[in-house]
Design a protein around this motif. Structure first.
Motif, PDB file in Angstrom:
ATOM      1  N   TYR A   1      15.553  45.553 -28.881  1.00 45.29           N
ATOM      2  CA  TYR A   1      14.967  46.650 -27.932  1.00 45.29           C
ATOM      3  C   TYR A   1      15.822  47.829 -27.702  1.00 45.29           C
ATOM      4  O   TYR A   1      15.552  49.101 -27.437  1.00 45.29           O
TER       5      TYR A   1
ATOM      6  N   CYS B   1      19.032  42.501 -17.539  1.00 44.03           N
ATOM      7  CA  CYS B   1      17.652  43.099 -18.078  1.00 44.03           C
ATOM      8  C   CYS B   1      16.758  41.730 -18.197  1.00 44.03           C
ATOM      9  O   CYS B   1      17.290  40.649 -18.137  1.00 44.03           O
TER      10      CYS B   1
ATOM     11  N   CYS C   1      20.343  43.225 -30.044  1.00 46.33           N
ATOM     12  CA  CYS C   1      19.005  43.532 -29.407  1.00 46.33           C
ATOM     13  C   CYS C   1      18.276  44.633 -30.068  1.00 46.33           C
ATOM     14  O   CYS C   1      18.557  45.738 -29.917  1.00 46.33           O
TER      15      CYS C   1
HETATM   16  S1  SF4 Z   1      20.678  46.105 -24.996  1.00 44.12           S
HETATM   17 FE1  SF4 Z   1      18.998  44.360 -24.891  1.00 44.12          FE
HETATM   18  S2  SF4 Z   1      20.186  42.642 -23.993  1.00 44.12           S
HETATM   19 FE2  SF4 Z   1      21.386  44.483 -23.773  1.00 44.12          FE
HETATM   20  S3  SF4 Z   1      20.725  45.099 -21.633  1.00 44.12           S
HETATM   21 FE3  SF4 Z   1      19.588  46.120 -22.976  1.00 44.12          FE
HETATM   22  S4  SF4 Z   1      17.727  44.854 -23.256  1.00 44.12           S
HETATM   23 FE4  SF4 Z   1      19.393  43.644 -22.344  1.00 44.12          FE
END
Ligand code: SF4
Ligand code: SF4
Length: 293
Positions: A287, A238, A285
């Motif tokens: 996000y 990502c 994370c």
């Molecule tokens: S959870 Fe966060 S760090 Fe993991 S792939 Fe998704 S955006 Fe990337």
């Protein structure tokens, strides 16, 4: 074959700013500029997997002097490019960017200004950006998206004392007939004119291996909708893996096919299918948490 909505390509990890919220100043990675041969190789690898490249991850893409050649190569491959920039160099690159057919969208992070001790005055900074937007709307089909991602959150205070000044400068320099500060009280996304948008959001927080686990039961579109390629060729899941904490392989050494079919990548993908973060970074994370299903 899996298709990605977007593939982030870091054409440099060097930045001319040091935003107070950005991990780039503490990056353990060597500072680099991507060369044309490297970019051409990446294009060849990713072309079957996506229609959209994003020049972004860490770094300021306009510091790479080859950015215009990269756009030509992308056009030859039939790929569209979206660029995210802090806007400080936009005046310098304007003439070479505007005619580029591959350039779909430019995202300009206006929150960068106050998060730095920039030795430019605010009026010049906003004027350069507004001039770019005005010319882009007149002469091209490029979409311009202004970002002010500096709203306070419950836990985080952001640098946003200049927002009112920035908004009134934009009203003036973009010849808008709306009062942005009033409109933005009710909504966070506004279309300002044809192909010009502004978006306000909370201060952004990168995932961080040094923080406590936020949640392990999460879903994320990393490796589903998107992947990233760091300037040294490391493929990450990502755009938020700024340190390359989840290196899935190197595109200069293996094919993208082999990288996304690797055991680590498959485990991560299958984990998210079960709403489970397999990777330590993903457990930390915010996000992922926001996209919890
Ligand atoms: S959870 Fe966060 S760090 Fe993991 S792939 Fe998704 S955006 Fe990337
Ligand atoms: S402009 Fe982007 S890469 Fe540069 S310091 Fe700020 S957040 Fe980091």
């Amino acid at each position: 074959m899996r298709k990605f909505k977007k593939i982030y390509v870091e054409i440099t990890n060097i930045c001319n700013l040091s935003c107070n919220f950005c991990p780039s100043s503490s990056l353990g990675r060597a500072k680099k500029l991507m060369k044309e041969e490297g970019f051409a190789h990446i294009l060849k690898e990713i072309k079957p997997y996506t229609d959209h490249i994003y020049f972004h991850l860490m770094g300021e893409p306009f510091l790479n002097k080859n950015v215009d050649h990269f756009l030509d190569l992308a056009a030859e491959s039939g790929l569209k490019v979206n660029i995210t920039t802090n806007g400080t160099l936009i005046k310098k690159v304007k003439e070479k960017l505007l005619p580029k057919k591959a350039l779909r969208q430019v995202n300009i992070s206006l929150h960068s200004f106050e998060a730095n001790d920039i030795n430019k005055d605010l009026d010049t900074y906003v004027s350069d950006i507004a001039n770019f937007i005005n010319e882009a709307t007149e002469k091209s089909d490029i979409i311009c998206a202004i970002r002010l991602w500096n709203m306070d959150t419950e836990e985080l205070k952001a640098s946003n004392a200049l927002n009112d000044d920035i908004l009134s400068m934009l009203e003036d320099k973009l010849n808008l007939e709306i009062r942005l500060s009033e409109e933005l009280q009710h909504k966070t996304n506004i279309k300002l004119k044809e192909r010009v948008y502004i978006n306000m959001a909370e201060k952004f927080e990168w995932p961080d291996m040094d923080r406590d686990i936020i949640d392990e039961n999460v879903f994320c579109y990393g490796l589903r909708d998107q992947i990233g390629i760091l300037v040294d060729g490391t493929v990450v899941p990502c755009c938020l893996d700024s340190e390359g904490n989840i290196p899935l392989g190197n595109i200069f050494e293996s094919s993208l096919e082999d990288i996304i079919m690797s055991e680590r990548a498959k485990n991560m993908y299958d984990g998210f299918s079960r709403r489970c973060a397999v990777e330590e970074l993903c457990k930390r994370c915010g996000y992922a948490k926001r996209h919890k299903k």
